[in-house]
Design an enzyme around this catalytic site. Structure first.
Site, short mmCIF file in Angstrom:
data_model
loop_
_atom_site.label_atom_id
_atom_site.label_comp_id
_atom_site.label_asym_id
_atom_site.label_seq_id
_atom_site.Cartn_x
_atom_site.Cartn_y
_atom_site.Cartn_z
N PRO A 155 44.31 53.62 -59.06
CA PRO A 155 43.07 53.27 -59.77
C PRO A 155 43.30 53.01 -61.26
O PRO A 155 42.61 52.18 -61.87
CB PRO A 155 42.17 54.48 -59.54
CG PRO A 155 43.11 55.62 -59.27
CD PRO A 155 44.27 55.01 -58.56
N TYR A 156 44.24 53.71 -61.84
CA TYR A 156 44.59 53.51 -63.25
C TYR A 156 45.12 52.09 -63.46
O TYR A 156 44.69 51.38 -64.38
CB TYR A 156 45.64 54.54 -63.64
CG TYR A 156 46.20 54.43 -65.04
CD1 TYR A 156 45.42 54.70 -66.16
CD2 TYR A 156 47.54 54.09 -65.25
CE1 TYR A 156 45.95 54.63 -67.44
CE2 TYR A 156 48.08 54.02 -66.52
CZ TYR A 156 47.28 54.28 -67.62
OH TYR A 156 47.80 54.21 -68.89
N VAL A 157 46.03 51.68 -62.59
CA VAL A 157 46.61 50.35 -62.70
C VAL A 157 45.54 49.28 -62.51
O VAL A 157 45.49 48.29 -63.25
CB VAL A 157 47.75 50.18 -61.67
CG1 VAL A 157 48.18 48.72 -61.57
CG2 VAL A 157 48.94 51.06 -62.04
N SER A 159 42.36 49.42 -63.14
CA SER A 159 41.48 49.34 -64.30
C SER A 159 42.18 48.74 -65.51
O SER A 159 41.62 47.91 -66.24
CB SER A 159 40.92 50.72 -64.63
OG SER A 159 41.95 51.64 -64.93
N LYS A 160 43.42 49.14 -65.74
CA LYS A 160 44.14 48.64 -66.92
C LYS A 160 44.57 47.19 -66.75
O LYS A 160 44.63 46.42 -67.72
CB LYS A 160 45.35 49.53 -67.19
CG LYS A 160 45.00 50.90 -67.76
CD LYS A 160 44.42 50.81 -69.16
CE LYS A 160 44.37 52.18 -69.85
NZ LYS A 160 43.89 52.09 -71.24
#
Length: 258
Positions: A155-157, A159-160
């Protein structure tokens, strides 16, 4: 003359870590600074430090998971200083999740802080710049993981990587308004937040920094003050006409193989 003399700089997520280092560097280069954070203690402590050193700084309490508060951070800065010349989006949620175990709630948390907050802070800041018919600069702190990242950062990837696209889209849209927007894909960095992440999610000991540094090409992790100097350069007129660039600030080379 400092690189940011008399510029008003808002650092969202600026009460600690990379954001705090950027705030310190901006004040050192002559800026009037506002920093945001959820907890008043570190934010107010940073402001006290900066003002004691002769700078002008303001703490704005904001929970950036709420888009309305992200926009309000710009409004409060304008109310205090009259304008926003430079915006830095440095807040980031790095909690773990894979494609298979990420819940909709966790995914939404990452999108809210890592993508939605920068979007609406940029919206408000650019609106202020256009209303004054003034140039401005924005730097988004992203991550080298936006290129693909580790399986446990799904999820971090997501979003970024979205923030990478937003950076380029907004830069293209507002280049004739003289609003320059760039991004910095930072690598593994020694911050308070990373210390908590390593200990919470990876059972790291107190010596994790030393162990990590020994495995890295330059023998050290990325340092917040070094990132801050680069961000100040991008915010300043010394970076010229550069806009829409997303720069890998890391010691590992994308695509390089041994």
């Amino acid at each position: 003359m400092g690189l940011l003399d008399d510029k008003v700089v808002l650092v969202n997520g600026g009460s600690q870590g990379v954001g705090a280092a950027i705030a310190r560097a901006a004040v050192r280069e002559g800026a009037l600074v506002a920093v945001t954070g959820r907890r008043p203690e570190p934010g107010e402590a940073l402001v006290a430090e900066l003002t004691a050193a002769g700078g002008k700084a303001l703490f704005v309490r904001a929970d950036l998971s709420d888009a309305a508060q992200a926009k309000a951070s710009v409004a409060e800065t304008v109310a205090a200083y009259g304008r926003v010349d430079c915006l830095v989006n440095s807040a980031g949620l790095t909690s773990r999740g894979t494609l298979l175990d990420t819940t909709p709630e966790l995914f939404d948390e990452h999108i809210a802080i890592n993508l939605k907050a920068p979007f609406f802070a940029m919206q408000a800041a650019v609106a202020d710049m256009l209303a004054r018919e003034a140039p401005g600069t924005i730097v988004n702190i992203i991550t080298t993981s936006a290129h693909g990242g580790q399986p446990f950062l799904a999820p971090y990837v997501a979003s970024k990587a979205g923030l990478v696209g937003l950076t380029r889209n907004a830069a293209h849209a507002h280049r004739f308004d003289r609003v320059r927007i760039n991004g910095l894909n930072i690598g593994w960095t020694a911050t308070e937040g990373e210390d908590a992440t390593q200990k919470t999610f990876h059972d790291a000991g107190d010596d994790w920094r030393e162990q990590a540094a020994a495995r890295l090409p330059m023998g050290k992790l990325g340092q917040p003050d070094e990132i801050a100097d680069f961000v100040v350069f991008l915010l300043s007129e010394r970076s010229g006409v550069v806009t829409g660039s997303v720069i890998d600030w890391d010691q590992n080379v994308l695509g390089g193989m041994d």
